[in-house]
Design an enzyme around this catalytic site. Structure first.
Site, PDB file in Angstrom:
ATOM      1  N   SER A 144      -8.488 -10.534  -6.873  1.00 10.64           N
ATOM      2  CA  SER A 144      -7.368 -11.422  -6.569  1.00 10.64           C
ATOM      3  C   SER A 144      -7.240 -12.510  -7.635  1.00 10.64           C
ATOM      4  O   SER A 144      -7.004 -12.205  -8.804  1.00 10.64           O
ATOM      5  CB  SER A 144      -7.537 -11.988  -5.157  1.00 10.64           C
ATOM      6  OG  SER A 144      -6.347 -12.583  -4.701  1.00 10.64           O
ATOM      7  N   ASP A 169      -1.957  -3.910   1.090  1.00 12.72           N
ATOM      8  CA  ASP A 169      -2.270  -5.308   0.783  1.00 12.72           C
ATOM      9  C   ASP A 169      -1.058  -6.173   1.120  1.00 12.72           C
ATOM     10  O   ASP A 169       0.028  -5.989   0.560  1.00 12.72           O
ATOM     11  CB  ASP A 169      -2.603  -5.413  -0.713  1.00 12.72           C
ATOM     12  CG  ASP A 169      -3.196  -6.753  -1.105  1.00 12.72           C
ATOM     13  OD1 ASP A 169      -2.739  -7.788  -0.578  1.00 12.72           O
ATOM     14  OD2 ASP A 169      -4.090  -6.761  -1.965  1.00 12.72           O
ATOM     15  N   HIS A 174      -6.346  -6.207   1.321  1.00 11.61           N
ATOM     16  CA  HIS A 174      -6.825  -7.164   0.329  1.00 11.61           C
ATOM     17  C   HIS A 174      -8.288  -7.574   0.548  1.00 11.61           C
ATOM     18  O   HIS A 174      -8.823  -8.380  -0.201  1.00 11.61           O
ATOM     19  CB  HIS A 174      -5.930  -8.419   0.388  1.00 11.61           C
ATOM     20  CG  HIS A 174      -6.004  -9.302  -0.817  1.00 11.61           C
ATOM     21  ND1 HIS A 174      -5.454  -8.966  -2.034  1.00 11.61           N
ATOM     22  CD2 HIS A 174      -6.551 -10.537  -0.998  1.00 11.61           C
ATOM     23  CE1 HIS A 174      -5.639  -9.937  -2.903  1.00 11.61           C
ATOM     24  NE2 HIS A 174      -6.307 -10.901  -2.302  1.00 11.61           N
TER      25      HIS A 174
END
Length: 281
Positions: free
Chosen positions: A150, A226, A259
């Site tokens: 991320s 995600d 995620h």
């Protein structure tokens, strides 16, 4: 910068999971980071993978959730996991206490704007200060790769593209590939760096891909489920930039994955073996 202080150690897969603290000259505060030393260090120095974590994380998220130590022990690969921002008394935070800026959200840049510029210099910390410290104090052989998730995926790709001579390979899970073009990045870069688009571009993977002449091995994994993909991650922009620049990246979309660290744990072995192959080639 003071010497390393070992604050915790655990035995795992025959190696040691350690946690250290030190006084940083770069961030001007006390910093904490984690290290996994595989069992092979009893015989020889080993190569290292630097892992950069995402928003709200500390140095411990990856070490406790990813399940990376088993494969790292098999390969003889050390793992170094810094914190995601400076912390401590006097280090400013988001005035509204938001999770996507300030503490836990350093974005791996060198801030130029007050009050952030005194402490928020995570780019220099990750690129220069931390490696100089750990590679002189621990049995590491100087061969490096860098990866992240991320916000940390943004950091890993960006740092590798800007410093290809320092790393053998780079990879990311669910990276913010175009921070200059998405809300998370615009908020952070605007506050840390000011309003100059050229300054933002220096920390933007999509912008950097087209400017580099060095093609490091590059792997990106992204989950199709995600919930940040459409608004914040924009994987398709990286795919387009790599195609236009002729950069031979491996970008994989995984149906149904989100995620979370469940996604990372599912494919971390691929990443570790990818980096080990590049490091030892």
């Amino acid at each position: 910068m003071s010497d390393l202080e070992l604050v915790d150690t655990k035995l795992v897969f025959g190696g040691e999971q350690r946690r250290y603290q030190h006084d940083s000259a770069v961030t001007q505060c006390r910093m904490t980071f984690s290290v996994y030393l595989p069992p092979q260090v009893s015989e020889r120095p080993v190569p290292v993978l630097y892992w950069l974590s995402g928003l709200t994380c500390t140095d411990e998220n990856f070490s406790t959730k990813a399940g990376a130590q088993r494969v790292a022990a098999q390969l003889g690969l050390a793992l170094v996991m810094p914190d995601t921002s400076p912390r401590g008394e006097g280090v400013p935070d988001d005035p509204e206490g938001a999770y996507d800026f300030g503490l836990g959200a350093g974005f791996y840049v060198n801030a130029t704007q007050s009050p952030w510029s005194t402490h928020y210099r995570m780019y220099d910390y990750v690129v220069d200060e931390l490696p100089a410290l750990v590679e002189s104090a621990l049995p590491l052989d100087g061969r490096r790769a860098i990866a992240g998730h991320s916000m940390g995926g943004h950091g890993a790709l960006m740092i590798a593209l800007r410093n290809p001579e320092r790393y053998r390979s780079t990879s990311a899970f669910s990276p913010i590939v175009n921070p200059a073009g998405v809300p998370w990045g615009q908020k952070a870069l605007g506050a840390y760096l000011g309003d100059d688009p050229a300054a933002w571009a220096e920390y933007d993977t999509v912008a950097l891909i087209g400017r580099t002449e060095h093609h490091l091995p590059l792997l990106v994994d992204q989950g199709s489920a995600d919930n940040f993909l459409e608004e914040q991650l924009k994987t398709e922009r990286l795919e387009a930039a790599c195609e236009e620049a002729g950069y031979p990246a491996m970008i994989r979309m995984h149906g149904g994955y989100d995620h979370s660290y469940y996604f990372i744990a599912s494919f971390i072995e691929d990443h570790l073996r990818f980096h080990y192959a590049a490091i030892t080639a």
